[in-house]
Design a protein around this motif. Structure first.
Motif, PDB file in Angstrom:
ATOM      1  N   LEU A 608      16.701  -1.597  26.040  1.00 25.27           N
ATOM      2  CA  LEU A 608      16.391  -1.583  24.615  1.00 25.27           C
ATOM      3  C   LEU A 608      17.623  -1.815  23.735  1.00 25.27           C
ATOM      4  O   LEU A 608      17.490  -2.183  22.564  1.00 25.27           O
ATOM      5  N   ARG A 609      18.810  -1.635  24.298  1.00 22.22           N
ATOM      6  CA  ARG A 609      20.009  -1.892  23.510  1.00 22.22           C
ATOM      7  C   ARG A 609      20.178  -3.373  23.193  1.00 22.22           C
ATOM      8  O   ARG A 609      20.813  -3.729  22.196  1.00 22.22           O
ATOM      9  N   SER A 610      19.604  -4.227  24.017  1.00 25.85           N
ATOM     10  CA  SER A 610      19.781  -5.668  23.799  1.00 25.85           C
ATOM     11  C   SER A 610      18.464  -6.428  23.694  1.00 25.85           C
ATOM     12  O   SER A 610      18.460  -7.648  23.578  1.00 25.85           O
ATOM     13  N   ASN A 611      17.343  -5.701  23.729  1.00 23.70           N
ATOM     14  CA  ASN A 611      16.040  -6.357  23.638  1.00 23.70           C
ATOM     15  C   ASN A 611      15.136  -5.572  22.697  1.00 23.70           C
ATOM     16  O   ASN A 611      15.133  -4.338  22.729  1.00 23.70           O
ATOM     17  N   PRO A 612      14.339  -6.271  21.873  1.00 24.83           N
ATOM     18  CA  PRO A 612      13.444  -5.552  20.959  1.00 24.83           C
ATOM     19  C   PRO A 612      12.287  -4.902  21.710  1.00 24.83           C
ATOM     20  O   PRO A 612      11.843  -5.400  22.747  1.00 24.83           O
ATOM     21  N   ARG A 613      11.815  -3.800  21.209  1.00 26.43           N
ATOM     22  CA  ARG A 613      10.637  -3.132  21.756  1.00 26.43           C
ATOM     23  C   ARG A 613       9.403  -3.993  21.457  1.00 26.43           C
ATOM     24  O   ARG A 613       9.229  -4.502  20.365  1.00 26.43           O
ATOM     25  N   GLN A 614       8.549  -4.174  22.446  1.00 23.05           N
ATOM     26  CA  GLN A 614       7.325  -4.942  22.272  1.00 23.05           C
ATOM     27  C   GLN A 614       6.121  -4.008  22.346  1.00 23.05           C
ATOM     28  O   GLN A 614       6.181  -2.961  22.982  1.00 23.05           O
ATOM     29  N   LEU A 615       5.025  -4.418  21.707  1.00 20.35           N
ATOM     30  CA  LEU A 615       3.759  -3.696  21.833  1.00 20.35           C
ATOM     31  C   LEU A 615       2.713  -4.705  22.256  1.00 20.35           C
ATOM     32  O   LEU A 615       2.500  -5.713  21.582  1.00 20.35           O
ATOM     33  N   PHE A 616       2.087  -4.463  23.385  1.00 18.21           N
ATOM     34  CA  PHE A 616       1.097  -5.400  23.912  1.00 18.21           C
ATOM     35  C   PHE A 616      -0.290  -4.871  23.622  1.00 18.21           C
ATOM     36  O   PHE A 616      -0.683  -3.822  24.111  1.00 18.21           O
ATOM     37  N   ALA A 617      -1.035  -5.617  22.829  1.00 21.99           N
ATOM     38  CA  ALA A 617      -2.338  -5.146  22.356  1.00 21.99           C
ATOM     39  C   ALA A 617      -3.308  -4.943  23.491  1.00 21.99           C
ATOM     40  O   ALA A 617      -4.001  -3.941  23.579  1.00 21.99           O
ATOM     41  N   ASP A 618      -3.392  -5.934  24.391  1.00 19.21           N
ATOM     42  CA  ASP A 618      -4.379  -5.799  25.467  1.00 19.21           C
ATOM     43  C   ASP A 618      -3.726  -5.165  26.683  1.00 19.21           C
ATOM     44  O   ASP A 618      -3.752  -5.673  27.779  1.00 19.21           O
ATOM     45  N   SER A 619      -3.111  -3.992  26.451  1.00 21.49           N
ATOM     46  CA  SER A 619      -2.473  -3.264  27.526  1.00 21.49           C
ATOM     47  C   SER A 619      -3.517  -2.649  28.432  1.00 21.49           C
ATOM     48  O   SER A 619      -4.683  -2.565  28.106  1.00 21.49           O
ATOM     49  N   MET A 620      -3.040  -2.197  29.578  1.00 16.97           N
ATOM     50  CA  MET A 620      -3.955  -1.658  30.578  1.00 16.97           C
ATOM     51  C   MET A 620      -4.721  -0.465  30.043  1.00 16.97           C
ATOM     52  O   MET A 620      -4.251   0.241  29.171  1.00 16.97           O
ATOM     53  N   ALA A 621      -5.916  -0.257  30.593  1.00 17.72           N
ATOM     54  CA  ALA A 621      -6.717   0.890  30.173  1.00 17.72           C
ATOM     55  C   ALA A 621      -5.886   2.147  30.366  1.00 17.72           C
ATOM     56  O   ALA A 621      -5.554   2.526  31.465  1.00 17.72           O
ATOM     57  N   ALA A 622      -5.551   2.797  29.305  1.00 23.42           N
ATOM     58  CA  ALA A 622      -4.621   3.920  29.350  1.00 23.42           C
ATOM     59  C   ALA A 622      -5.359   5.234  29.293  1.00 23.42           C
ATOM     60  O   ALA A 622      -6.462   5.315  28.798  1.00 23.42           O
ATOM     61  N   PRO A 623      -4.728   6.308  29.781  1.00 23.00           N
ATOM     62  CA  PRO A 623      -5.303   7.615  29.516  1.00 23.00           C
ATOM     63  C   PRO A 623      -5.404   7.783  28.012  1.00 23.00           C
ATOM     64  O   PRO A 623      -4.465   7.487  27.277  1.00 23.00           O
ATOM     65  N   GLU A 624      -6.544   8.257  27.549  1.00 19.36           N
ATOM     66  CA  GLU A 624      -6.765   8.300  26.106  1.00 19.36           C
ATOM     67  C   GLU A 624      -5.726   9.161  25.394  1.00 19.36           C
ATOM     68  O   GLU A 624      -5.407   8.927  24.241  1.00 19.36           O
ATOM     69  N   ARG A 625      -5.168  10.126  26.088  1.00 22.33           N
ATOM     70  CA  ARG A 625      -4.221  10.997  25.407  1.00 22.33           C
ATOM     71  C   ARG A 625      -2.925  10.261  25.089  1.00 22.33           C
ATOM     72  O   ARG A 625      -2.129  10.736  24.294  1.00 22.33           O
ATOM     73  N   MET A 626      -2.689   9.085  25.725  1.00 25.74           N
ATOM     74  CA  MET A 626      -1.479   8.333  25.426  1.00 25.74           C
ATOM     75  C   MET A 626      -1.747   7.171  24.492  1.00 25.74           C
ATOM     76  O   MET A 626      -0.834   6.548  23.985  1.00 25.74           O
ATOM     77  N   ALA A 627      -3.018   6.853  24.276  1.00 28.04           N
ATOM     78  CA  ALA A 627      -3.349   5.607  23.604  1.00 28.04           C
ATOM     79  C   ALA A 627      -2.790   5.523  22.200  1.00 28.04           C
ATOM     80  O   ALA A 627      -2.508   4.448  21.703  1.00 28.04           O
ATOM     81  N   ALA A 628      -2.656   6.650  21.513  1.00 27.32           N
ATOM     82  CA  ALA A 628      -2.148   6.609  20.145  1.00 27.32           C
ATOM     83  C   ALA A 628      -0.766   7.218  20.018  1.00 27.32           C
ATOM     84  O   ALA A 628      -0.283   7.443  18.921  1.00 27.32           O
ATOM     85  N   SER A 629      -0.130   7.493  21.162  1.00 26.83           N
ATOM     86  CA  SER A 629       1.108   8.257  21.092  1.00 26.83           C
ATOM     87  C   SER A 629       2.345   7.397  21.239  1.00 26.83           C
ATOM     88  O   SER A 629       3.427   7.911  21.469  1.00 26.83           O
ATOM     89  N   VAL A 630       2.203   6.074  21.127  1.00 24.03           N
ATOM     90  CA  VAL A 630       3.356   5.211  21.295  1.00 24.03           C
ATOM     91  C   VAL A 630       4.326   5.422  20.140  1.00 24.03           C
ATOM     92  O   VAL A 630       3.955   5.272  18.986  1.00 24.03           O
ATOM     93  N   PRO A 631       5.572   5.776  20.408  1.00 23.62           N
ATOM     94  CA  PRO A 631       6.526   5.946  19.318  1.00 23.62           C
ATOM     95  C   PRO A 631       6.725   4.620  18.599  1.00 23.62           C
ATOM     96  O   PRO A 631       6.980   3.603  19.222  1.00 23.62           O
ATOM     97  N   ARG A 632       6.576   4.612  17.296  1.00 26.77           N
ATOM     98  CA  ARG A 632       6.716   3.383  16.524  1.00 26.77           C
ATOM     99  C   ARG A 632       8.159   3.287  16.021  1.00 26.77           C
ATOM    100  O   ARG A 632       8.442   3.479  14.846  1.00 26.77           O
ATOM    101  N   SER A 633       9.099   3.002  16.942  1.00 26.96           N
ATOM    102  CA  SER A 633      10.500   2.960  16.543  1.00 26.96           C
ATOM    103  C   SER A 633      10.907   1.596  16.024  1.00 26.96           C
ATOM    104  O   SER A 633      12.033   1.393  15.637  1.00 26.96           O
ATOM    105  N   GLY A 634      10.010   0.639  16.015  1.00 25.59           N
ATOM    106  CA  GLY A 634      10.312  -0.687  15.508  1.00 25.59           C
ATOM    107  C   GLY A 634       9.049  -1.308  14.970  1.00 25.59           C
ATOM    108  O   GLY A 634       7.959  -0.765  15.118  1.00 25.59           O
TER     109      GLY A 634
END
Length: 752
Positions: A608-634
């Protein structure tokens, strides 16, 4: 403590605590929890779970919650070591005893067993029957016996092993010890035989669906098979797979050619020397070679979870074997491909092998099985429906969206005239001579051939002789086989199988009803993006794989013992930067958190020091408790796949329509739109969620932790879907972000 008392103490919180603490998962897979509860209650259990369905956990977790030793009967040495390595990595005291150990190591492990150091012991059935072993089992306070690959006990099964029959004596010697029998595939007859042979008492019987939703099935006409295979592998750089070949010679030839072409491959078959065979298998398990080219000797007990494809270079003998072999793909739950190269020539080869059998009954069964396999290969209906139907299970959906016939339906045509010609020819041949003939002979009559047999029987004088010369022999053969599949013709059993009209066929011929037939596939289907195969940060994923390999080599274990590809993709998708976030990754238990959080978090931070954080919309089916917990640092970015969904949505299409068009689930489309909203794109939220529901979600979000979707869903009830919750939360985040930056909020269509 008795098993029943242990069970009373092991309510859901304790089971879930152990599941997460040791194995790193938050929820059980289907049927695992009731199986575990029955086992802890001291009840015998029969469990049929598909490959990758989590059979091992069903006896491993109870072993940690009861006193005494759990003995696991396993037929394969490689599987024993693999399971024990995995348990050690999770911090569980387990061992195995087999012929690979020297005398000193065997004595050391036996001492440990006598001193109660282990929770689980893996051993082959033959070893348990050795002199003195029953006395050992009694001395070791055996609390449970788990018999893996239990279908081996049945002579009706596909892999009968006589030594399994001796296991029934354990019931006499250890009458109070509960027994669990597990298998991944068994017909109803085999299931009944397992219960009888093992003398299970009032067992809890659990039969899961045979469906493997993450597997994508394709059948392609075989033409220049090696060239097809080479092109297929070129599109899957870095992926591991199995290529099943009919003969040992073919397995060696394909492996040699692939290696010469720069694709690391090894052969595997029963004719290789034991050490060579073991070395080739180990190289494949450790990702030292990408591809194993094997006969059916390779497979049972292979626990490599990241097999991304299985190719059948030659036609399997039966559907049961085909299902088993394809089941070795995608054990980690990620999408995997199953490709079958099919040709009529392979049918002829298999028929020749059947003719070499000396037992008439065996021949008859083998021919029937081969016909079913050919029917599957040529069928135009959903492959999943065909496979599940073989095991007596109906597939409820109209299309699976995960096979060539559903994704790219073959062209149909008005086959009324062709059907009339074919059925008439069958009728005339039988009417004229009083006997039936096989499919190829009917085709020879239709195409005006002048074979010795045809002329001898006078079939050149039939009214149907030569009336089909406008259609090629291969096409006529395909038409004949389809008429059999449609129920208008029947093939008689036996070596000299003949065709005869069914009642439906006679009615069709009499009434001249319209018939729709399917054109044979003439070219390989285009590559279809795997549904659910959503990219993560591939550069980070590659870095994490390299780190995993380094750690695995240092411990002399296969890489997947450290973490599965699923866990690595989660890391490359969610970018955990704290130990708490790392602990939330599926597959991270307490021991792995302690041992591996440091190096993996350091690798992610360095990336992450040299690459931007990405968010992939069609990510794998996640445990619901993590689905909204992605830190929005960028800033959240809407990539190409999100933009395409957004374009279709703005064009007026509904969620279901977009999902069908894009070949993904509706949940992915909701996630695309949530990402677009959060990225600041103009999305008409009112089209997605009613104003009343929006208000309800916002009110609920103020009362519970909005980083967890499950509590919100529980509070809102069945009337509100996860997709609706996602897009409203996305709008709330975007509004909060816009408020900080002074930008206009998204979530409504802007009117300029």
């Amino acid at each position: 403590m008795s098993p029943s008392r242990v069970h009373q103490a092991s309510e859901a919180p304790e089971l879930l605590h152990t599941l997460k603490e040791v194995f790193g998962y938050d929820t059980f897979r289907p049927l695992q929890e009731p199986i575990i509860r029955d086992s802890l209650a001291g009840r015998d259990v029969f469990a049929l779970l598909p490959t990758g369905g989590g059979k091992s956990l069903c006896y491993q977790l109870p072993a940690l919650l009861r006193n005494g030793l759990t003995v696991v009967v396993s037929p394969l040495i490689a599987l024993m070591k693999d399971q024990v390595d995995g348990l050690h990595a999770a911090g569980v005291a387990a061992t195995f005893l087999n012929s690979t150990l020297n005398a000193a190591e065997s004595r050391r492990r036996l001492r440990g067993l006598h001193q109660g150091e282990f929770r689980l012991l893996y051993a082959a059935p033959e070893r348990l029957m050795l002199p003195g072993w029953l006395e050992n089992l009694k001395a070791w306070r055996v609390a449970s016996i788990a018999i893996d690959e239990a279908h081996c006990i049945s002579e009706w099964g596909h892999d009968f092993r006589p030594e399994y029959r001796q296991l029934a004596t354990l019931r006499d010697q250890l009458p109070d010890v509960p027994v669990m029998a597990l298998t991944a595939t068994a017909t109803e007859r085999v299931r009944a035989d397992i219960l009888t042979q093992l003398r299970l008492r009032d067992p809890g019987c659990y039969v899961a669906s045979f469906n493997r939703p993450n597997l994508h099935y394709r059948v392609v006409p075989k033409a220049e098979a090696y060239r097809q295979l080479r092109a297929y592998l070129a599109g899957r750089p870095g992926e591991s797979g199995i290529i099943y070949c009919q003969s040992r010679k073919s397995a060696e030839s394909v492996a040699e050619r692939l290696s010469a072409d720069g694709i690391p491959a090894r052969p595997y078959h029963a004719g290789l020397d034991g050490p060579v065979r073991s070395a080739n298998q180990e190289a494949f398990l450790r990702d030292e070679v990408r591809v194993i080219c094997a006969t059916v000797a390779f497979g049972m007990g292979i626990n490599k979870p990241n097999v991304r494809f299985v190719v059948h270079y030659d036609l399997p003998k039966n559907i049961e074997g085909y299902y088993q072999e394809t089941g070795r793909a995608g054990r980690d739950g990620l999408p995997a491909d199953c490709l079958l190269l099919f040709s009529a020539g392979d049918v002829v080869k298999q028929t020749g092998f059947i003719d070499e059998k000396t037992d008439a009954r065996e021949q008859e069964i083998a021919r029937a099985q081969l016909r079913q396999m050919v029917h599957y290969a040529e069928s135009s209906v959903c492959r999943r429906t065909e496979l599940l139907g073989y095991f007596g299970e109906s597939y409820p959906a109209t299309g699976c969206g995960g096979c060539d016939n559903c994704l790219e339906p073959r062209e149909t045509f008005d086959g009324t005239q062709a059907a009339q010609k074919f059925l008439s020819c069958v009728y005339r041949i039988r009417e004229g001579g009083g006997f039936g003939v096989g499919l190829n002979h009917v085709v020879e009559v239709l195409t005006g051939a002048r074979t010795e047999k045809l002329l001898k029987w006078g079939h050149d004088r039939l009214s149907t002789y030569g009336i089909g010369q406008d259609i090629g022999r291969g096409d006529w053969q395909a038409i004949g086989r389809e008429l059999v599949r449609l129920g208008y013709l029947r093939q008689t059993p036996g070596k000299f199988s003949t065709l005869e009209l069914t009642a439906e066929g006679r009615q069709l011929l009499r009434e001249r009803r319209a018939v729709t037939l399917t054109r044979p596939a003439t070219a390989p289907a285009r590559e279809v993006r795997r549904s659910g195969d959503v990219p993560c940060d591939e550069r980070l994923f590659d870095r994490l794989r390299t780190l995993r390999r380094t750690l695995a080599d240092a411990r002399d274990v296969p890489a997947y013992i450290i973490f599965s590809d699923v866990a690595l993709r989660w890391m490359a998708n969610r970018y955990p930067v704290t130990t708490d976030q790392f602990a939330a990754i599926p597959g991270v238990g307490h021991r792995k958190l302690e041992e591996f959080a440091g190096p993996f978090l350091a690798e992610i931070a360095d990336h992450l020091r040299s690459n931007p954080r990405q968010l992939f919309a069609d990510s794998m089916a996640a445990p619901e408790r993590m689905a909204a917990s992605v830190p929005r640092s960028g800033p959240v970015r809407a990539g190409e796949t999100v933009q395409e969904t957004l374009r279709l949505f703005r064009a007026g299409q509904e969620i279901a329509s977009i999902a069908r068009q894009r070949g993904v689930g509706e949940g992915s489309i909701w996630t695309h739109l949530a990402t677009a909203i959060e990225a600041g794109e103009a999305v008409d939220l009112d089209r997605l969620v009613t104003t009343e529901t929006q208000r309800a979600i916002r009110d609920a979000a103020k009362q519970v932790n909005v980083e967890q979707l499950a509590p919100l869903k529980t509070m809102l009830g069945d009337g509100v879907g996860y997709g609706e919750i996602r897009v409203v939360l996305a709008a709330m985040r975007q509004q909060l972000s816009a408020g900080r930056s002074g930008s206009p909020p998204a979530g409504r269509a802007r009117r300029d």
